[in-house]
Write an enzyme that holds these catalytic residues in place. Structure first.
Site, PDB file in Angstrom:
ATOM      1  CG  ASN A   1      -5.194 -60.743  53.862  1.00  0.00           C
ATOM      2  OD1 ASN A   1      -5.006 -60.803  52.648  1.00  0.00           O
ATOM      3  ND2 ASN A   1      -4.705 -59.758  54.616  1.00  0.00           N
TER       4      ASN A   1
ATOM      5  N   GLY B   1      -9.264 -59.469  59.866  1.00  0.00           N
ATOM      6  CA  GLY B   1      -9.553 -60.661  59.072  1.00  0.00           C
ATOM      7  C   GLY B   1     -10.005 -60.394  57.647  1.00  0.00           C
TER       8      GLY B   1
ATOM      9  CG  HIS C   1       5.537 -59.163  54.926  1.00  0.00           C
ATOM     10  ND1 HIS C   1       5.531 -58.957  56.285  1.00  0.00           N
ATOM     11  CD2 HIS C   1       6.274 -58.161  54.395  1.00  0.00           C
ATOM     12  CE1 HIS C   1       6.247 -57.879  56.568  1.00  0.00           C
ATOM     13  NE2 HIS C   1       6.717 -57.384  55.433  1.00  0.00           N
TER      14      HIS C   1
ATOM     15  CD  GLU D   1      -1.956 -57.534  52.656  1.00  0.00           C
ATOM     16  OE1 GLU D   1      -2.319 -58.347  53.514  1.00  0.00           O
ATOM     17  OE2 GLU D   1      -1.649 -56.369  52.942  1.00  0.00           O
TER      18      GLU D   1
ATOM     19  CG  ASN E   1       3.230 -64.514  56.861  1.00  0.00           C
ATOM     20  OD1 ASN E   1       2.198 -64.207  57.469  1.00  0.00           O
ATOM     21  ND2 ASN E   1       4.266 -63.695  56.782  1.00  0.00           N
TER      22      ASN E   1
ATOM     23  CG  ASP F   1       8.445 -61.539  57.397  1.00  0.00           C
ATOM     24  OD1 ASP F   1       7.473 -62.308  57.447  1.00  0.00           O
ATOM     25  OD2 ASP F   1       8.446 -60.410  57.909  1.00  0.00           O
TER      26      ASP F   1
ATOM     27  CB  ILE G   1       4.470 -69.580  66.387  1.00  0.00           C
ATOM     28  CG1 ILE G   1       4.647 -69.147  64.920  1.00  0.00           C
ATOM     29  CG2 ILE G   1       3.079 -69.199  66.861  1.00  0.00           C
ATOM     30  CD1 ILE G   1       3.617 -69.733  63.961  1.00  0.00           C
TER      31      ILE G   1
HETATM   32  C1  GAR Z   1      -2.432 -57.548  56.536  1.00  0.00           C
HETATM   33  O1  GAR Z   1      -2.025 -56.380  55.882  1.00  0.00           O
HETATM   34  C2  GAR Z   1      -1.280 -58.545  56.588  1.00  0.00           C
HETATM   35  O2  GAR Z   1      -0.507 -58.536  55.426  1.00  0.00           O
HETATM   36  C3  GAR Z   1      -0.504 -58.022  57.753  1.00  0.00           C
HETATM   37  O3  GAR Z   1      -1.478 -57.666  58.700  1.00  0.00           O
HETATM   38  C4  GAR Z   1      -2.679 -57.279  58.031  1.00  0.00           C
HETATM   39  C5  GAR Z   1      -3.837 -58.075  58.578  1.00  0.00           C
HETATM   40  O4  GAR Z   1      -5.060 -57.621  58.070  1.00  0.00           O
HETATM   41  N1  GAR Z   1       0.429 -59.004  58.241  1.00  0.00           N
HETATM   42  C6  GAR Z   1       1.629 -58.711  58.728  1.00  0.00           C
HETATM   43  O5  GAR Z   1       2.038 -57.578  58.849  1.00  0.00           O
HETATM   44  C7  GAR Z   1       2.469 -59.911  59.115  1.00  0.00           C
HETATM   45  N2  GAR Z   1       3.864 -59.549  59.213  1.00  0.00           N
HETATM   46  P1  GAR Z   1      -6.361 -58.512  58.116  1.00  0.00           P
HETATM   47  O6  GAR Z   1      -6.554 -59.000  59.560  1.00  0.00           O
HETATM   48  O7  GAR Z   1      -7.461 -57.566  57.708  1.00  0.00           O
HETATM   49  O8  GAR Z   1      -6.193 -59.645  57.141  1.00  0.00           O
END
Ligand code: GAR
Length: 212
Positions: free
Chosen positions: A17, A15, A113, A184, A111, A154, A97
Site C-alpha cells: 500500500n 508495504g 482495512h 486497496e 487507515n 475500525d 496505539i
Molecule cells: C493490507 O491488506 C492492509 O489492508 C492490512 O494489512 C495489509 C498490509 O499490506 N491492514 C490491516 O489488516 C489493518 N487492520 P502491505 O504492507 O503490503 O500494505
C-alpha cells in the site's frame, strides 16, 4: 502556490500500500500530498526498502523497545510532530496505539482495512485473519475500506469503500491479493488525494465528499 501536505505512512510489513501511494505521488495523483516520512514498527519490514528506494526518510520504532502502549504512542507523536507531518496514513501498521496519537491528529489519520467495514473488523481482525474470517463466513463479496481513525478500532467515519468478488476456490492468500489489487491500492491513494484537496467533510460521523 498551495502548501504541501506532508504525509507520514506507518507500516509494519511488505508495504504494497505504501508502494501504491508512492506510485500515485509519482503520477501526480496525490494532489499537494507528499510522503515525507515512513514509520515502521518493525526494523526488517520490506516497506523500509521501498521508502529508501524512493529517497523517503524513515524512522524505525520497534514496539518491544517501549514499556507500554502509552510510551510507544508518545514516541510516535514526537517523531511525526518533529517532521512537520500533516496527515498520517496507517498502511498495514499492526501495532496498537492510544489516544495520544488520535488527539494529536484529530481527523488527520487514515487507515486502510481489507474488508467492507463493519464486516470483519475491530480487535483481532488484521492481515490474513480478515480474509480467513470472510471465507469462513462464506461471503460472496468482500473488499476494502479507507476510514478516518478514531479511538474505537475500525469504527471511524468511512471515506471510501470498494467491493471485490469472492470466488469459490479462494484461499485467504488469493482473496487478500485480489482485494489489494482491485481495491486497496486504488482507494487508499484516492482517499489521500481527497484529504489533500480538503474534500473530506465529516458531519455526524459520516463523510461527505465535496465537489467530486
Ligand atoms: C493490507 O491488506 C492492509 O489492508 C492490512 O494489512 C495489509 C498490509 O499490506 N491492514 C490491516 O489488516 C489493518 N487492520 P502491505 O504492507 O503490503 O500494505
Amino acid at each position: 502556490m498551495t502548501k504541501t501536505t506532508n504525509i507520514a505512512v506507518f507500516v509494519s510489513g511488505g508495504g504494497t500500500n505504501l508502494q501504491a501511494l508512492i506510485d500515485a505521488q509519482h503520477r501526480g495523483e496525490l494532489g499537494n500530498g507528499k510522503i515525507t516520512l515512513v514509520v515502521s514498527s518493525k526494523p526488517d519490514a520490506y516497506a523500509l526498502e521501498r521508502a529508501k528506494n524512493n529517497d523517503i526518510p524513515t524512522a524505525v520504532l520497534p514496539r518491544k523497545e517501549y514499556d507500554s502502549i502509552a510510551a510507544y504512542s508518545r514516541a510516535l507523536v514526537e517523531t511525526v510532530e518533529a517532521a512537520g507531518i500533516d496527515l498520517i496514513v496507517l498502511a498495514g501498521f499492526m501495532t496498537i496505539i492510544d489516544e495520544q496519537v488520535y488527539d494529536s491528529f484529530p481527523n488527520r489519520i487514515l487507515n486502510v482495512h481489507p474488508a467492507l467495514i463493519p464486516s470483519f473488523c475491530g480487535k483481532g481482525y488484521y492481515g490474513l485473519r480478515v480474509h480467513e474470517a470472510a471465507l469462513e463466513k462464506g461471503v460472496k463479496v468482500s473488499g476494502a475500506t479507507v476510514h478516518i481513525v478514531t479511538p474505537e478500532c475500525d469504527a471511524g467515519p468511512i471515506v471510501l469503500q470498494k467491493a471485490v468478488e469472492v470466488l469459490d476456490d479462494d484461499t485467504p492468500e488469493t482473496l487478500q491479493k485480489r482485494i489489494m489489487e482491485q481495491a486497496e491500492w486504488k482507494i487508499l491513494p484516492e482517499a489521500v488525494r481527497l484529504f489533500c484537496e480538503n474534500k473530506i467533510n465529516i458531519v455526524n460521523n459520516k463523510v461527505y465528499i465535496k465537489g467530486e
